[in-house]
Each structure stands twice: as C-alpha cells, then as structure tokens.
Write a protein that holds these residues in place. Structure first.
Motif, PDB file in Angstrom:
ATOM      1  N   UNK A  16      32.685 -18.056-122.481  1.00 56.13           N
ATOM      2  CA  UNK A  16      31.944 -18.300-123.720  1.00 56.13           C
ATOM      3  C   UNK A  16      31.887 -17.031-124.562  1.00 56.13           C
ATOM      4  N   UNK A  17      31.756 -17.218-125.859  1.00 56.92           N
ATOM      5  CA  UNK A  17      31.567 -16.071-126.757  1.00 56.92           C
ATOM      6  C   UNK A  17      30.161 -15.521-126.572  1.00 56.92           C
ATOM      7  N   UNK A  18      29.936 -14.330-127.098  1.00 61.77           N
ATOM      8  CA  UNK A  18      28.620 -13.725-126.978  1.00 61.77           C
ATOM      9  C   UNK A  18      27.556 -14.593-127.640  1.00 61.77           C
ATOM     10  N   UNK A  19      27.901 -15.187-128.775  1.00 57.12           N
ATOM     11  CA  UNK A  19      26.949 -16.056-129.479  1.00 57.12           C
ATOM     12  C   UNK A  19      26.630 -17.293-128.649  1.00 57.12           C
ATOM     13  N   UNK A  20      27.668 -17.862-128.009  1.00 57.49           N
ATOM     14  CA  UNK A  20      27.452 -19.042-127.180  1.00 57.49           C
ATOM     15  C   UNK A  20      26.620 -18.695-125.942  1.00 57.49           C
ATOM     16  N   UNK A  21      26.862 -17.526-125.373  1.00 55.00           N
ATOM     17  CA  UNK A  21      26.073 -17.096-124.221  1.00 55.00           C
ATOM     18  C   UNK A  21      24.610 -16.912-124.592  1.00 55.00           C
ATOM     19  N   UNK A  22      24.376 -16.322-125.761  1.00 54.30           N
ATOM     20  CA  UNK A  22      22.997 -16.099-126.217  1.00 54.30           C
ATOM     21  C   UNK A  22      22.283 -17.433-126.369  1.00 54.30           C
ATOM     22  N   UNK A  40      19.034 -19.149-123.985  1.00 58.61           N
ATOM     23  CA  UNK A  40      17.766 -19.552-124.589  1.00 58.61           C
ATOM     24  C   UNK A  40      17.597 -21.074-124.622  1.00 58.61           C
ATOM     25  N   UNK A  41      18.533 -21.756-124.003  1.00 61.01           N
ATOM     26  CA  UNK A  41      18.435 -23.212-123.906  1.00 61.01           C
ATOM     27  C   UNK A  41      17.404 -23.566-122.829  1.00 61.01           C
ATOM     28  N   UNK A  42      16.463 -24.473-123.132  1.00 62.53           N
ATOM     29  CA  UNK A  42      15.442 -24.863-122.126  1.00 62.53           C
ATOM     30  C   UNK A  42      16.065 -25.419-120.840  1.00 62.53           C
ATOM     31  N   UNK A  43      17.264 -25.982-120.953  1.00 63.88           N
ATOM     32  CA  UNK A  43      17.915 -26.565-119.764  1.00 63.88           C
ATOM     33  C   UNK A  43      18.737 -25.550-118.974  1.00 63.88           C
ATOM     34  N   UNK A  44      18.735 -24.284-119.414  1.00 68.20           N
ATOM     35  CA  UNK A  44      19.576 -23.276-118.761  1.00 68.20           C
ATOM     36  C   UNK A  44      19.264 -23.117-117.262  1.00 68.20           C
ATOM     37  N   UNK A  45      17.994 -23.039-116.850  1.00 71.88           N
ATOM     38  CA  UNK A  45      17.707 -22.938-115.411  1.00 71.88           C
ATOM     39  C   UNK A  45      18.250 -24.126-114.621  1.00 71.88           C
ATOM     40  N   UNK A  46      18.144 -25.337-115.198  1.00 69.84           N
ATOM     41  CA  UNK A  46      18.647 -26.513-114.499  1.00 69.84           C
ATOM     42  C   UNK A  46      20.174 -26.476-114.383  1.00 69.84           C
ATOM     43  N   UNK A  47      20.823 -26.034-115.481  1.00 76.06           N
ATOM     44  CA  UNK A  47      22.278 -25.922-115.460  1.00 76.06           C
ATOM     45  C   UNK A  47      22.749 -24.907-114.417  1.00 76.06           C
ATOM     46  N   UNK A  48      22.012 -23.788-114.310  1.00 82.32           N
ATOM     47  CA  UNK A  48      22.354 -22.788-113.300  1.00 82.32           C
ATOM     48  C   UNK A  48      22.214 -23.343-111.885  1.00 82.32           C
ATOM     49  N   UNK A  49      21.094 -24.054-111.676  1.00 80.14           N
ATOM     50  CA  UNK A  49      20.857 -24.634-110.348  1.00 80.14           C
ATOM     51  C   UNK A  49      21.936 -25.652-110.004  1.00 80.14           C
ATOM     52  N   UNK A  50      22.340 -26.450-110.991  1.00 77.61           N
ATOM     53  CA  UNK A  50      23.382 -27.446-110.770  1.00 77.61           C
ATOM     54  C   UNK A  50      24.714 -26.770-110.435  1.00 77.61           C
ATOM     55  N   UNK A  51      25.011 -25.677-111.139  1.00 78.12           N
ATOM     56  CA  UNK A  51      26.253 -24.944-110.869  1.00 78.12           C
ATOM     57  C   UNK A  51      26.242 -24.346-109.474  1.00 78.12           C
ATOM     58  N   UNK A  52      25.101 -23.805-109.050  1.00 78.22           N
ATOM     59  CA  UNK A  52      25.006 -23.230-107.700  1.00 78.22           C
ATOM     60  C   UNK A  52      25.175 -24.296-106.634  1.00 78.22           C
ATOM     61  N   UNK A  53      24.577 -25.472-106.882  1.00 74.79           N
ATOM     62  CA  UNK A  53      24.676 -26.561-105.911  1.00 74.79           C
ATOM     63  C   UNK A  53      26.126 -27.025-105.762  1.00 74.79           C
ATOM     64  N   UNK A  54      26.821 -27.167-106.890  1.00 74.43           N
ATOM     65  CA  UNK A  54      28.219 -27.593-106.829  1.00 74.43           C
ATOM     66  C   UNK A  54      29.100 -26.510-106.215  1.00 74.43           C
ATOM     67  N   UNK A  55      28.788 -25.246-106.499  1.00 75.08           N
ATOM     68  CA  UNK A  55      29.540 -24.147-105.891  1.00 75.08           C
ATOM     69  C   UNK A  55      29.395 -24.171-104.380  1.00 75.08           C
TER      70      UNK A  55
END
Length: 451
Positions: free
Chosen positions: A125-131, A135-150
C-alpha cells in the motif's frame, strides 16, 4: 533425525533414481555370479570324481555361497524397488509442501525459513493508504483476521512437512529391514536377506505399539532417543500464583529410554529402561500454597537404569538396578502438605546399585544397596508424596573413600490401590454372603418340601 521445513524445501531427490538404477544393475550382476558359480565351481567339483568327507564339507559351503549370491540379488533388487518408490512418494509430498507455499504467497502471505506464514499484503500500500488503514475502526479486526489466516497457512505447511518426514522415516525402516538378515539360511544370520521386501507400503510400516497375543497377553510399549544437543530454560517466579522459580541447562551427548508392559487379566508385568550421557545442572525453589521447597544439583558423566514390576491382583514385587559414572552434587529440602524431605550428596567416581521389595494391597516395603568406587558421601530422609501418587517413607546413607557404598530402606503407601483392594474385598464378601443366602434359601425350600 526429524526433517524440518528447510530440509524439505531444499532436498534434491533426483539422485534417488540414479542410485536405484545402480542397485538394480548390481542385483542383476549378483544373479549372473550365482549362475557362473553354480556352473563353474559346484558343477565341476560335483562331477563324481571327488568323494569323501572333504568333498562333503566343500559342497556344503559351496551351497551356502551359491545361496548368498541369490540372496544378494534379492536384497539388491528389493532396495532398488524401495528407492524408486521413495523417489515417487517423497517427490509427491515435497511438491505438496511447495504448492502450499506458492498458494500462500499468491494470497500475500510470506513464508519464512522455518515455515511460518505472515501476511504482507499491507506492505504494497502507499503511505496514504497505510495511514487511512491504520485509522480505520476495523483495522484491529482486519489484523486479527490476517493473523488467524496466517496461522492457518503455517499449520497446513507444518502438517505437509510432517507428512514428508513420516514418509522419510518409512523409507528408513524399509531399507533397514531389507538389509537385515534374520534367517539361518545360507551362511546363517547376518548374510544377505533372501526375504527382502521391495514394496515400500509393506516394508515401511511402523512396528505396532500395542498388540494382543493369542494367549491373552496384551503388550504395550514405546521408546525414544535423541542425539547431541544443548539447551537452557527458566521460569517464574510467579508471586501472585505462588509458583516456583526454576532454571535448567544441559549439554547432551545422547539419551534414550524405553518402557513397556504385558497384561493378562489381573496379572501385569511392566518395565522401564533409560540411559544418558552428558552434563546437566538445575535449580528450583519457592513458596506455594502446598509448602516450601528448594533444590539444586549438577551432574556430568553417564548413567543408566532399569526397573520392573510384577503384579497379580493386590500382590506385587518390584526390582530396579542402576549404574552411574561421573561427578555429581546436590542438595534438597522441603516441607508442605505432601511431606518432608531433606538430603545432600556429593560424589565422583562410579556407582552400581539395586533395590527390591514387595507390595501387598497398596503397602510396600523394600531395601536398597549401592557399591561405590570413588570419593563421596550422601544422606537423605524422605517422607512425602511422589510423582507416582504414592507416599514414600525412607532413609539412606553412604560414604566412600576409594571403595564404599550405601544402604537404605523404603516404605510406600498407595492410597488408590488400598482403596481398590478394599473395594474388591468388599465385593468378594458381598458375593460370598449372597451365595450363602442363596444356598440357605435352597436348603429351606428343600426341607419344606419334605413336610
């Protein structure tokens, strides 16, 4: 040796086909040698012109030699077949691991050298997309989902690697069996294997751990061994949980252990054996809700032990033997809900000892004796509950300057076995009382029929 992820990914299996071809060629050559030997040696000397004891002895050995040529052909061709099967199976399973890794990488999961998958899709992702993402409210859930799939990818890869290792162990067993001659044919045990099996699916099967014999005995057992290695560990203390602090370090040259049992109804025979070569040191101590305990010890050298038991219902006997060469020192003390223990020892040299005793209904008594060659002293008194669930009462003392030894006694109390024995006795009394009552009733009926 257990194969790991890196072993599987980097293994070059192509040489198995070349080696298989070489073994097949050698097997065919052994067949040609057998024919040539029978024709040019046995046939020539067996034309009837040579008679007597020497001729008989020569023909006996010549027959054994001819047999071994044939057995060598059988063994070599079996190994060639096993290597071909091994190449097919290991190549298939290795490809399964690589395909999994490829699929994971296509979905933006990176697999490291240990086979662990990590999601790296956000790295593109670009720096703007990462930022915006952070700050997305769903970011923690997305991280948890990525860890689970990993973790799911990691588990699947580990499972596939294990399948390769199990197949590799199967090949090892098959090759070992193919080259082991347990028959008295030919020159006897230790020659070429005329019964070598060339089918990997049959020859590579593990030995069954459990088996029931026709006479009713049920056998169970397992063993393990490990080679050179070093390691350390430390835990605690956990003040809130009242746990001990423990530390351990070891440098092993090798260790092995085995245990097994035979059971037939109320009769049971059991045994254990273990051996160790290396150096180790440990320390532990703390205060818990079960009492106070502290101990420390160190050992460098070699040791081996074996012990066995024989039980028939509530009655049993036991014995053990152990030997040790090296240097050791230790101290321990404890007091708590499960007893009191204190002791100290220091020794350099060699020891050999034995112990034995009997157990009736859960209460056992026995004695121990050791012979020492070295310099050392030891004293210990025990009253407490052991890891086997039994209460142990005992004492031992010994000293040596050159030659010496140690003597001791031990008493064990097994609450569970006592309860079982009492229950069995109560059931037996109840059954006997019921039988008496039935007999009395039958007698009364018989007497009543007379009047």
């Amino acid at each position: 040796m257990t194969l790991n992820y890196q072993d599987v990914m980097t293994a070059d299996l192509s040489s198995l086909t070349d080696v298989s071809a070489a073994w097949k060629k050698m097997g065919e050559r052994f067949g040609e040698l057998k024919t040539a030997y029978e024709t040019n040696v046995q046939g020539v000397l067996g034309n009837g012109n040579w008679q007597g004891l020497a001729y008989g002895a020569q023909q006996q050995y010549a027959s054994a030699t001819a047999f071994e040529y044939g057995a060598a052909k059988k063994e070599a061709l079996a190994i060639a077949s096993l290597l071909t099967d091994a190449h097919t199976e290991l190549t298939r399973l290795q490809k399964a691991v690589k395909d999994l890794v490829h699929d994971a990488e296509k979905k933006d999961y990176k697999v490291d050298s240990s086979g662990k998958a990590t999601y790296v899709g956000y790295d593109n992702l670009s720096e703007q997309e990462k930022y915006a993402l952070h700050h997305d409210p769903d970011y923690p859930r997305l991280q948890a989902d990525a860890r689970e799939k990993a973790q799911g990818w990691t588990d699947e890869i580990a499972k596939a690697v294990k399948a390769v290792d199990e197949a590799d162990q199967s090949v090892k067993r098959a090759l070992s069996r193919a080259t082991s001659d347990g028959s008295t044919d030919g020159i006897g045990i230790g020659g070429f294997n005329a019964q070598a099996e060339g089918d990997l699916a049959k020859a590579g099967k593990p030995e069954p751990k459990d088996s029931t014999k026709p006479d009713g005995w049920v056998a169970e057992g397992e063993s393990e061994a490990s080679g050179p290695g070093t390691g350390t560990s430390a835990t605690g203390p956990d003040v809130a949980g009242g746990k001990l602090a423990e530390a351990e370090a070891h440098a092993d040259l090798g260790r092995a252990s085995a245990e097994g049992s035979l059971t037939n109804g109320p009769m049971k025979l059991a045994g254990e054996a273990e051996a160790y070569v290396g150096a180790k040191a440990s320390a532990a101590g703390g205060i818990t809700n079960e009492g106070i305990r502290g101990e420390a010890g160190a050992f460098a050298g070699a040791e081996a032990s074996a012990k066995g038991t024989a039980d028939a219902g509530p009655v049993g006997v036991y014995g053990r033997a152990e030997t040790k060469a090296g240097a050791e020192a230790g101290i321990n003390a404890g007091v708590g809900l499960e007893g009191v223990q204190a002791g100290a020892e220091a020794f350099a040299g060699a020891k050999a000892g034995a112990g034995g005793g009997a157990d009736v209904g859960g209460i056992g008594a026995g004695a121990t004796v050791e012979g020492w060659a070295g310099i050392g002293a030891e004293a210990e008194a025990t009253f407490g509950k052991g890891t086997d669930g039994k209460w142990h009462i005992g004492a031992k003392t010994g000293v040596a300057v050159g030659l010496g030894g140690e003597v001791g006694f031990e008493v064990t109390v097994d609450p569970g076995k006592i309860a079982d024995t009492a229950g069995d006795a109560a059931n037996a009394i109840g059954d006997a009382a019921g039988a008496v009552g039935d007999a009395a009733g039958a007698f009364g009926s018989a007497v009543g029929g007379l009047f």
